[in-house]
Design a protein around this motif. Structure first.
Motif, PDB file in Angstrom:
ATOM      1  N   TRP A  28       0.824  -1.197   0.000  1.00  0.00           N
ATOM      2  CA  TRP A  28       0.000   0.000   0.000  1.00  0.00           C
ATOM      3  C   TRP A  28       0.864   1.254   0.000  1.00  0.00           C
ATOM      4  O   TRP A  28       1.908   1.305   0.612  1.00  0.00           O
ATOM      5  CB  TRP A  28      -0.879   0.016   1.246  1.00  0.00           C
ATOM      6  CG  TRP A  28      -2.046  -0.897   1.191  1.00  0.00           C
ATOM      7  CD1 TRP A  28      -2.133  -2.150   1.706  1.00  0.00           C
ATOM      8  CD2 TRP A  28      -3.304  -0.628   0.585  1.00  0.00           C
ATOM      9  NE1 TRP A  28      -3.366  -2.679   1.462  1.00  0.00           N
ATOM     10  CE2 TRP A  28      -4.104  -1.755   0.772  1.00  0.00           C
ATOM     11  CE3 TRP A  28      -3.822   0.471  -0.099  1.00  0.00           C
ATOM     12  CZ2 TRP A  28      -5.404  -1.833   0.301  1.00  0.00           C
ATOM     13  CZ3 TRP A  28      -5.123   0.396  -0.558  1.00  0.00           C
ATOM     14  CH2 TRP A  28      -5.890  -0.739  -0.366  1.00  0.00           C
ATOM     15  N   THR A  29       0.408   2.280  -0.649  1.00  0.00           N
ATOM     16  CA  THR A  29       1.031   3.601  -0.576  1.00  0.00           C
ATOM     17  C   THR A  29      -0.025   4.604  -0.142  1.00  0.00           C
ATOM     18  O   THR A  29      -1.222   4.303  -0.098  1.00  0.00           O
ATOM     19  CB  THR A  29       1.614   4.028  -1.940  1.00  0.00           C
ATOM     20  OG1 THR A  29       0.525   4.218  -2.869  1.00  0.00           O
ATOM     21  CG2 THR A  29       2.570   2.980  -2.480  1.00  0.00           C
ATOM     22  N   GLU A  30       0.413   5.809   0.192  1.00  0.00           N
ATOM     23  CA  GLU A  30      -0.521   6.862   0.559  1.00  0.00           C
ATOM     24  C   GLU A  30      -1.474   7.157  -0.591  1.00  0.00           C
ATOM     25  O   GLU A  30      -2.661   7.453  -0.386  1.00  0.00           O
ATOM     26  CB  GLU A  30       0.248   8.119   0.957  1.00  0.00           C
ATOM     27  CG  GLU A  30      -0.614   9.309   1.338  1.00  0.00           C
ATOM     28  CD  GLU A  30      -1.410   9.090   2.608  1.00  0.00           C
ATOM     29  OE1 GLU A  30      -2.274   9.925   2.924  1.00  0.00           O
ATOM     30  OE2 GLU A  30      -1.175   8.076   3.306  1.00  0.00           O
ATOM     31  N   LEU A  31      -0.970   7.054  -1.807  1.00  0.00           N
ATOM     32  CA  LEU A  31      -1.810   7.282  -2.983  1.00  0.00           C
ATOM     33  C   LEU A  31      -2.903   6.231  -3.086  1.00  0.00           C
ATOM     34  O   LEU A  31      -4.051   6.540  -3.437  1.00  0.00           O
ATOM     35  CB  LEU A  31      -0.951   7.280  -4.254  1.00  0.00           C
ATOM     36  CG  LEU A  31      -1.671   7.628  -5.564  1.00  0.00           C
ATOM     37  CD1 LEU A  31      -2.244   9.040  -5.481  1.00  0.00           C
ATOM     38  CD2 LEU A  31      -0.711   7.521  -6.744  1.00  0.00           C
ATOM     39  N   ASP A  32      -2.567   4.985  -2.762  1.00  0.00           N
ATOM     40  CA  ASP A  32      -3.568   3.916  -2.768  1.00  0.00           C
ATOM     41  C   ASP A  32      -4.667   4.208  -1.748  1.00  0.00           C
ATOM     42  O   ASP A  32      -5.856   4.020  -2.024  1.00  0.00           O
ATOM     43  CB  ASP A  32      -2.927   2.566  -2.437  1.00  0.00           C
ATOM     44  CG  ASP A  32      -2.058   2.051  -3.563  1.00  0.00           C
ATOM     45  OD1 ASP A  32      -2.433   2.236  -4.719  1.00  0.00           O
ATOM     46  OD2 ASP A  32      -0.996   1.476  -3.268  1.00  0.00           O
ATOM     47  N   ARG A  33      -4.255   4.636  -0.557  1.00  0.00           N
ATOM     48  CA  ARG A  33      -5.231   4.924   0.494  1.00  0.00           C
ATOM     49  C   ARG A  33      -6.195   6.012   0.055  1.00  0.00           C
ATOM     50  O   ARG A  33      -7.420   5.874   0.192  1.00  0.00           O
ATOM     51  CB  ARG A  33      -4.505   5.360   1.774  1.00  0.00           C
ATOM     52  CG  ARG A  33      -5.436   5.610   2.961  1.00  0.00           C
ATOM     53  CD  ARG A  33      -4.688   6.218   4.130  1.00  0.00           C
ATOM     54  NE  ARG A  33      -4.271   7.573   3.841  1.00  0.00           N
ATOM     55  CZ  ARG A  33      -5.044   8.655   3.997  1.00  0.00           C
ATOM     56  NH1 ARG A  33      -6.287   8.523   4.425  1.00  0.00           N
ATOM     57  NH2 ARG A  33      -4.592   9.856   3.711  1.00  0.00           N
ATOM     58  N   LYS A  34      -5.672   7.094  -0.482  1.00  0.00           N
ATOM     59  CA  LYS A  34      -6.523   8.190  -0.924  1.00  0.00           C
ATOM     60  C   LYS A  34      -7.431   7.754  -2.070  1.00  0.00           C
ATOM     61  O   LYS A  34      -8.595   8.163  -2.143  1.00  0.00           O
ATOM     62  CB  LYS A  34      -5.667   9.378  -1.357  1.00  0.00           C
ATOM     63  CG  LYS A  34      -4.975  10.087  -0.201  1.00  0.00           C
ATOM     64  CD  LYS A  34      -4.230  11.312  -0.675  1.00  0.00           C
ATOM     65  CE  LYS A  34      -3.601  12.059   0.496  1.00  0.00           C
ATOM     66  NZ  LYS A  34      -2.864  13.274   0.044  1.00  0.00           N
ATOM     67  N   ARG A  35      -6.905   6.920  -2.948  1.00  0.00           N
ATOM     68  CA  ARG A  35      -7.712   6.462  -4.079  1.00  0.00           C
ATOM     69  C   ARG A  35      -8.903   5.640  -3.612  1.00  0.00           C
ATOM     70  O   ARG A  35     -10.031   5.840  -4.074  1.00  0.00           O
ATOM     71  CB  ARG A  35      -6.831   5.641  -5.025  1.00  0.00           C
ATOM     72  CG  ARG A  35      -7.574   5.081  -6.227  1.00  0.00           C
ATOM     73  CD  ARG A  35      -6.652   4.237  -7.084  1.00  0.00           C
ATOM     74  NE  ARG A  35      -7.371   3.601  -8.173  1.00  0.00           N
ATOM     75  CZ  ARG A  35      -6.815   2.715  -8.998  1.00  0.00           C
ATOM     76  NH1 ARG A  35      -5.552   2.389  -8.862  1.00  0.00           N
ATOM     77  NH2 ARG A  35      -7.530   2.179  -9.970  1.00  0.00           N
ATOM     78  N   VAL A  36      -8.642   4.717  -2.667  1.00  0.00           N
ATOM     79  CA  VAL A  36      -9.718   3.877  -2.154  1.00  0.00           C
ATOM     80  C   VAL A  36     -10.782   4.731  -1.467  1.00  0.00           C
ATOM     81  O   VAL A  36     -11.985   4.597  -1.731  1.00  0.00           O
ATOM     82  CB  VAL A  36      -9.159   2.819  -1.174  1.00  0.00           C
ATOM     83  CG1 VAL A  36     -10.291   2.134  -0.416  1.00  0.00           C
ATOM     84  CG2 VAL A  36      -8.338   1.781  -1.926  1.00  0.00           C
TER      85      VAL A  36
END
Length: 389
Positions: A40-48
């Motif tokens: 996971w990356t911070e970008l993944d978290r925001k995308r979800v």
């Protein structure tokens, strides 16, 4: 039963779902320049979060949600959240979705029980929406969707009487009355017993606008006070400092509904009286329901307004496992009664061909293609997330 309960139930449970997912994703956050494809990356978290929130506050969906209507079964409502969770690149199987839904429902049940006044359930909702707005502060379009829902809540619920809010609270408690799932966080804080029932405090601030207990005043026919009697109440009560704000922005005062996962704490769910609870869920699933066709119509209308954007790009999505291992997740799925399956709904509705076709189309979109090659991808890196809170 209040016909104004569904929006409050949906928004608060949705807020709890976002809290849980956000905490798990933050716990596994890897800097973008160091992250591998299976992390996971911070970008993944925001995308979800952006995908789920955008779908949750879709204008057409909110229009259907805010129409006066009675609550339907837990099974029907859970179907909505399953569709919501799959609005992003994240995928959950039945056992993991069950666990997520258990945490959501028990957290909101506790908040409803602790509301000092029935009207304060609206402040709990505002607390959830305030935190959700923090998740999407960098996405003005989605933020506008949430603000519009905020305005609808203020317009519809701002003028309701205390009696109408009492009916809403009663409707919520009836919905939750048979759910007694133990959560480790509540057990450790000693606010929940081993049987899954909550322990309500006998001290603390009294509801806004009420006096401290301990005094009985008697009046005559002219409204004049003629006698006072003091008594021992056995608690430690204080006056509420002020009333929480029911505006778009403001101090809610009440802390119920804020993100209790902001501090890392272990959270696990355990069925209290497992066979008894499973039996009650099974009974609800197979018992004849005179509103069954209306419930399917409700699902078709509601989910029809929920516009799901399929993930684009080469990544087909990954599975999120909310258990500590694949074996534990598989065991949970095996011990789950077949009658509790949410994938198939058996009902005779042949007289309404158009509605049946529409519902078949919608339910078809629930099918999730297994991704064997992803068994060691991002989802597996999150196997212990639920238990590491």
């Amino acid at each position: 039963m209040s016909v104004r309960t569904l929006p409050l139930l949906f928004l608060n449970l949705g807020g709890e779902m976002l809290y849980i997912l956000d905490q798990r994703l933050r716990a596994q956050n890897i800097p973008g320049d160091k992250a591998r494809r299976d992390e996971w990356t911070e970008l993944d978290r925001k995308r979800v979060l952006n995908d789920i929130i955008s779908t949750m506050f879709n204008r057409k969906f909110m229009e259907e949600l805010f129409k006066p209507q009675e609550l339907y079964s837990k099974k029907a409502l859970r179907t909505i959240y399953e569709r919501l969770a799959h609005a992003s690149i994240m995928k959950l199987n039945q056992a993991s979705m069950d666990k997520l839904y258990d945490l959501m429902t028990m957290a909101f049940k506790y908040q409803v029980l602790l509301c000092p006044r029935p009207k304060d359930v609206l402040l709990v909702t505002f607390n959830h929406l305030d935190t959700i707005k923090g998740f999407i502060r960098d996405s003005p379009t989605i933020l506008q969707q949430v603000d519009e829902t905020f305005r609808q809540l203020i317009e519809i619920y701002g003028g309701l009487s205390a009696g109408e809010f009492q009916l809403i609270r009663q409707t919520l408690l009836i919905f939750f009355q048979d759910l007694h799932i133990r959560v480790s966080m509540f057990l450790k804080d000693k606010v929940q017993n081993n049987n899954g029932r909550f322990v309500l405090p006998v001290s603390g601030p009294v509801p806004w606008g009420t006096e401290l207990p301990g005094l009985i005043r008697m009046f005559n026919n002219n409204g004049e006070e003629v006698k006072r009697i003091e008594f021992k109440h056995g608690g430690n009560y204080v006056r509420a400092p002020k009333e929480g704000s029911f505006e778009l922005y403001g101090d809610r005062v009440l802390k119920l509904g804020t993100n209790m996962y902001s501090v890392n704490r272990p959270v696990e769910t355990h069925m209290s009286g497992s066979s008894k609870n499973l039996a009650s869920w099974t009974q609800e699933s197979i018992a004849p329901n005179p509103l069954a066709k209306e419930e399917l119509n409700f699902l078709a209308r509601l989910m029809g307004g929920m516009e799901i954007k399929k993930p684009s790009g080469p990544e087909p999505g990954f599975r999120l496992n909310l258990f500590t291992s694949d074996e534990e997740e598989e065991q949970a799925a095996l011990t789950r009664p077949e009658e509790l399956s949410y994938e198939v709904i058996n009902i005779q509705a042949t007289q309404d061909q158009q509605r049946r076709d529409e519902l078949a189309r919608i339910m078809g979109e629930f099918e999730i293609t297994e991704q064997p090659s992803l068994s060691t991808s991002k989802g597996d890196d999150l196997l212990a997330m639920m238990d590491e809170l």
